[in-house]
Write a protein that holds these residues in place. Sequence first.
Motif, PDB file in Angstrom:
ATOM      1  N   VAL A 119       2.514  -9.783  -6.154  1.00 51.83           N
ATOM      2  CA  VAL A 119       2.371  -8.408  -5.597  1.00 51.83           C
ATOM      3  C   VAL A 119       1.092  -7.471  -6.270  1.00 51.83           C
ATOM      4  CG1 VAL A 119       3.751  -6.169  -4.894  1.00 51.83           C
ATOM      5  CG2 VAL A 119       4.645  -8.358  -4.882  1.00 51.83           C
ATOM      6  N   LEU A 120       0.364  -6.664  -5.489  1.00 54.41           N
ATOM      7  CA  LEU A 120      -0.478  -5.922  -5.964  1.00 54.41           C
ATOM      8  C   LEU A 120      -0.217  -4.641  -5.068  1.00 54.41           C
ATOM      9  CD1 LEU A 120      -3.418  -4.833  -6.878  1.00 54.41           C
ATOM     10  CD2 LEU A 120      -4.247  -5.864  -4.859  1.00 54.41           C
ATOM     11  N   TYR A 121       0.135  -3.491  -5.998  1.00 61.67           N
ATOM     12  CA  TYR A 121       0.462  -2.267  -5.597  1.00 61.67           C
ATOM     13  C   TYR A 121      -0.625  -1.258  -5.297  1.00 61.67           C
ATOM     14  CZ  TYR A 121       2.743   2.358  -5.270  1.00 61.67           C
ATOM     15  OH  TYR A 121       3.223   3.703  -4.847  1.00 61.67           O
ATOM     16  N   LEU A 122      -0.862  -0.583  -4.459  1.00 64.07           N
ATOM     17  CA  LEU A 122      -2.104   0.385  -4.498  1.00 64.07           C
ATOM     18  C   LEU A 122      -1.381   1.754  -4.434  1.00 64.07           C
ATOM     19  CD1 LEU A 122      -4.305  -1.476  -1.673  1.00 64.07           C
ATOM     20  CD2 LEU A 122      -4.230  -1.645  -4.378  1.00 64.07           C
ATOM     21  N   GLY A 123      -2.281   2.582  -4.944  1.00 66.26           N
ATOM     22  CA  GLY A 123      -2.036   4.139  -4.824  1.00 66.26           C
ATOM     23  C   GLY A 123      -3.242   4.843  -4.880  1.00 66.26           C
ATOM     24  N   THR A 124      -3.288   6.285  -4.632  1.00 60.56           N
ATOM     25  CA  THR A 124      -4.338   6.763  -4.358  1.00 60.56           C
ATOM     26  C   THR A 124      -4.234   8.283  -4.694  1.00 60.56           C
ATOM     27  OG1 THR A 124      -6.133   7.538  -2.814  1.00 60.56           O
ATOM     28  CG2 THR A 124      -3.653   7.390  -2.003  1.00 60.56           C
ATOM     29  N   PHE A 125      -5.462   8.866  -5.259  1.00 61.19           N
ATOM     30  CA  PHE A 125      -5.354  10.436  -5.502  1.00 61.19           C
ATOM     31  C   PHE A 125      -5.911  11.044  -4.230  1.00 61.19           C
ATOM     32  CE2 PHE A 125      -5.308   8.506  -9.572  1.00 61.19           C
ATOM     33  CZ  PHE A 125      -4.844   9.180 -10.576  1.00 61.19           C
ATOM     34  N   SER A 126      -6.313  10.662  -3.168  1.00 58.38           N
ATOM     35  CA  SER A 126      -6.681  11.267  -2.137  1.00 58.38           C
ATOM     36  C   SER A 126      -5.804  11.955  -1.183  1.00 58.38           C
ATOM     37  CB  SER A 126      -7.221  10.246  -1.118  1.00 58.38           C
ATOM     38  OG  SER A 126      -8.503   9.304  -1.707  1.00 58.38           O
ATOM     39  N   LYS A 127      -4.290  11.747  -1.509  1.00 58.23           N
ATOM     40  CA  LYS A 127      -3.549  12.513  -0.538  1.00 58.23           C
ATOM     41  C   LYS A 127      -2.835  13.714  -1.235  1.00 58.23           C
ATOM     42  CE  LYS A 127      -4.817   9.559   2.581  1.00 58.23           C
ATOM     43  NZ  LYS A 127      -5.891   9.968   3.512  1.00 58.23           N
ATOM     44  N   ALA A 128      -1.650  13.253  -1.838  1.00 60.35           N
ATOM     45  CA  ALA A 128      -0.966  14.361  -2.582  1.00 60.35           C
ATOM     46  C   ALA A 128      -1.736  15.189  -3.615  1.00 60.35           C
ATOM     47  CB  ALA A 128       0.535  13.769  -3.046  1.00 60.35           C
ATOM     48  N   TYR A 129      -2.537  14.256  -4.398  1.00 55.47           N
ATOM     49  CA  TYR A 129      -3.289  14.993  -5.332  1.00 55.47           C
ATOM     50  C   TYR A 129      -4.447  15.768  -4.905  1.00 55.47           C
ATOM     51  CZ  TYR A 129      -0.522  12.329  -8.820  1.00 55.47           C
ATOM     52  OH  TYR A 129       0.449  11.893  -9.623  1.00 55.47           O
ATOM     53  N   GLY A 130      -4.794  15.640  -3.876  1.00 53.69           N
ATOM     54  CA  GLY A 130      -5.857  16.451  -3.311  1.00 53.69           C
ATOM     55  C   GLY A 130      -7.288  16.168  -3.578  1.00 53.69           C
ATOM     56  N   LEU A 131      -7.541  14.893  -3.921  1.00 58.83           N
ATOM     57  CA  LEU A 131      -8.773  14.403  -4.385  1.00 58.83           C
ATOM     58  C   LEU A 131      -9.604  13.488  -3.240  1.00 58.83           C
ATOM     59  CD1 LEU A 131      -8.330  13.643  -8.183  1.00 58.83           C
ATOM     60  CD2 LEU A 131      -9.087  15.860  -7.222  1.00 58.83           C
ATOM     61  N   ASP A 137       0.683  -1.305  -0.108  1.00 56.33           N
ATOM     62  CA  ASP A 137       0.249  -0.134   0.056  1.00 56.33           C
ATOM     63  C   ASP A 137       0.810   1.144   0.017  1.00 56.33           C
ATOM     64  OD1 ASP A 137      -1.596   2.004   0.321  1.00 56.33           O
ATOM     65  OD2 ASP A 137      -2.803   0.746   2.015  1.00 56.33           O
ATOM     66  N   GLY A 138       0.912   2.127  -1.209  1.00 52.70           N
ATOM     67  CA  GLY A 138       1.685   3.053  -1.310  1.00 52.70           C
ATOM     68  C   GLY A 138       0.936   4.459  -1.382  1.00 52.70           C
ATOM     69  N   ALA A 139      -0.050   4.511  -0.403  1.00 55.13           N
ATOM     70  CA  ALA A 139      -0.840   5.669  -0.436  1.00 55.13           C
ATOM     71  C   ALA A 139      -0.157   6.956  -0.325  1.00 55.13           C
ATOM     72  CB  ALA A 139      -2.099   5.656   0.659  1.00 55.13           C
ATOM     73  N   TYR A 140       0.949   7.181   0.397  1.00 56.58           N
ATOM     74  CA  TYR A 140       1.782   8.033   0.941  1.00 56.58           C
ATOM     75  C   TYR A 140       3.240   8.044   0.354  1.00 56.58           C
ATOM     76  CZ  TYR A 140      -1.588   8.839   4.368  1.00 56.58           C
ATOM     77  OH  TYR A 140      -3.096   8.766   5.049  1.00 56.58           O
ATOM     78  N   MET A 141       3.082   7.531  -1.044  1.00 60.11           N
ATOM     79  CA  MET A 141       4.344   7.092  -1.595  1.00 60.11           C
ATOM     80  C   MET A 141       5.144   8.539  -2.378  1.00 60.11           C
ATOM     81  SD  MET A 141       6.604   4.803  -1.982  1.00 60.11           S
ATOM     82  CE  MET A 141       5.785   3.446  -1.658  1.00 60.11           C
ATOM     83  N   GLU A 142       4.144   9.417  -2.629  1.00 59.01           N
ATOM     84  CA  GLU A 142       4.581  10.439  -3.192  1.00 59.01           C
ATOM     85  C   GLU A 142       5.383  11.446  -2.112  1.00 59.01           C
ATOM     86  OE1 GLU A 142       1.125   9.700  -5.698  1.00 59.01           O
ATOM     87  OE2 GLU A 142       1.489   9.737  -3.486  1.00 59.01           O
ATOM     88  N   TYR A 143       5.111  11.338  -0.930  1.00 60.66           N
ATOM     89  CA  TYR A 143       5.656  11.917   0.281  1.00 60.66           C
ATOM     90  C   TYR A 143       6.954  11.122   0.537  1.00 60.66           C
ATOM     91  CZ  TYR A 143       1.372  14.419   0.667  1.00 60.66           C
ATOM     92  OH  TYR A 143       0.139  15.188   0.678  1.00 60.66           O
TER      93      TYR A 143
END
Length: 366
Positions: free
Chosen positions: A217-229, A189-195
């Motif tokens: 392996v399944l990698y997870l990312g999100t637009f909810s944090k660094a992208y502000g969505l 889970d890389g939800a905060y990987m940009e940071y």
Amino acid sequence: MRFNKELKNIKIYEAGKPIELVVREFGIDEKDIVKLASNENPYGTSPKVVEAVKLVVDKMSLYPDDSMFELKKGLSNKFKVKSENIIIGAGSDQILEFACRAVLNDNTKVLMNKITFAMYEIYALQQGAKVLKTRCYRHDLDEFYDIYKKASPDIVFICSPNNPTGDALGKEYIYTFLEKVKEPLVIVDGAYMEYAGYKDEKKRVEPKDLIDKFENVLYLGTFSKAYGLGGLRVGYGIANEEIIKNLYKLRPPFNITTLSLKAAVEALKDEDFVNDSVKRNFTQMERYVNFAIQRGFEYIDSYTNFITYIFPKEVSSKELSNRLLQRGIIVRDLTGYGMNALRITIGTKEQNDKFFEKFKEVLNGY
């Protein structure tokens, strides 16, 4: 009425308190409330995203493009993977749910860190799976491996950077672990990987590297944090085609909205906004680190957009949280995770000014 037996011991996920609740309970004017509880981007989202979404507001009556072609193409270009390696979800936690439903049942087990994102356990328990946890609140992959050898879990969850603690694992440390763990589905889970990647390149995990090296392996990312969505709920999963095809069998049609889809497509085009948000985040985080040092608080070195303060037993994080709430400052108390700690989202300069003003009041009167 009869409900599934698996629901009996599941705790309801508690999100950070909304601003509206504080207005109702304490009569504080909304403009005087600072929300630092849910790790949202305090700088909002890219102005280019806002303008693009305005142009499709009149299409709210129409379903989105269910192939999500343009968004997958953008992610494909960003991460140098094929569109067939990508699945889109209503937040990355929806993809977590798909994965648990695809793999787990009442004869299976999952392995996770002692303190980590609560939805891992909730989704596992919904399927009747047994939950195994480490002893340490920080990810110790050597301990993970010891448990793996003894228990043979069906899913392993690795959250890096970890929520709600903020610590992150080195990329090579993760790869060394994955080379020894071939059987279960491993979710990174890389939800905060940009940071994390901004602060230390050695902590940055690239999805292409993962799926090229490891088929499970399944990698997870999100637009909810660094992208502000955060309010539009868009996440993504990246894995080999077999995993993605099976997850697609569980995906409902039109699982994100027309506006969410447009926002995510445009957000990917404005990396300058993301980079600026991340840079400002760590500039402001220095204030929190310095404050902890000056006050003698224990804190966790954070690779995210939040910081965790840990308090001695004579200081109650729950009480601190409540007193801050009464002053219009919303933070996340971690008592429910078994920690006497506060997780504080790093806000704007003005929000942080107000936090420190009110926190000093609380500490002085404690």
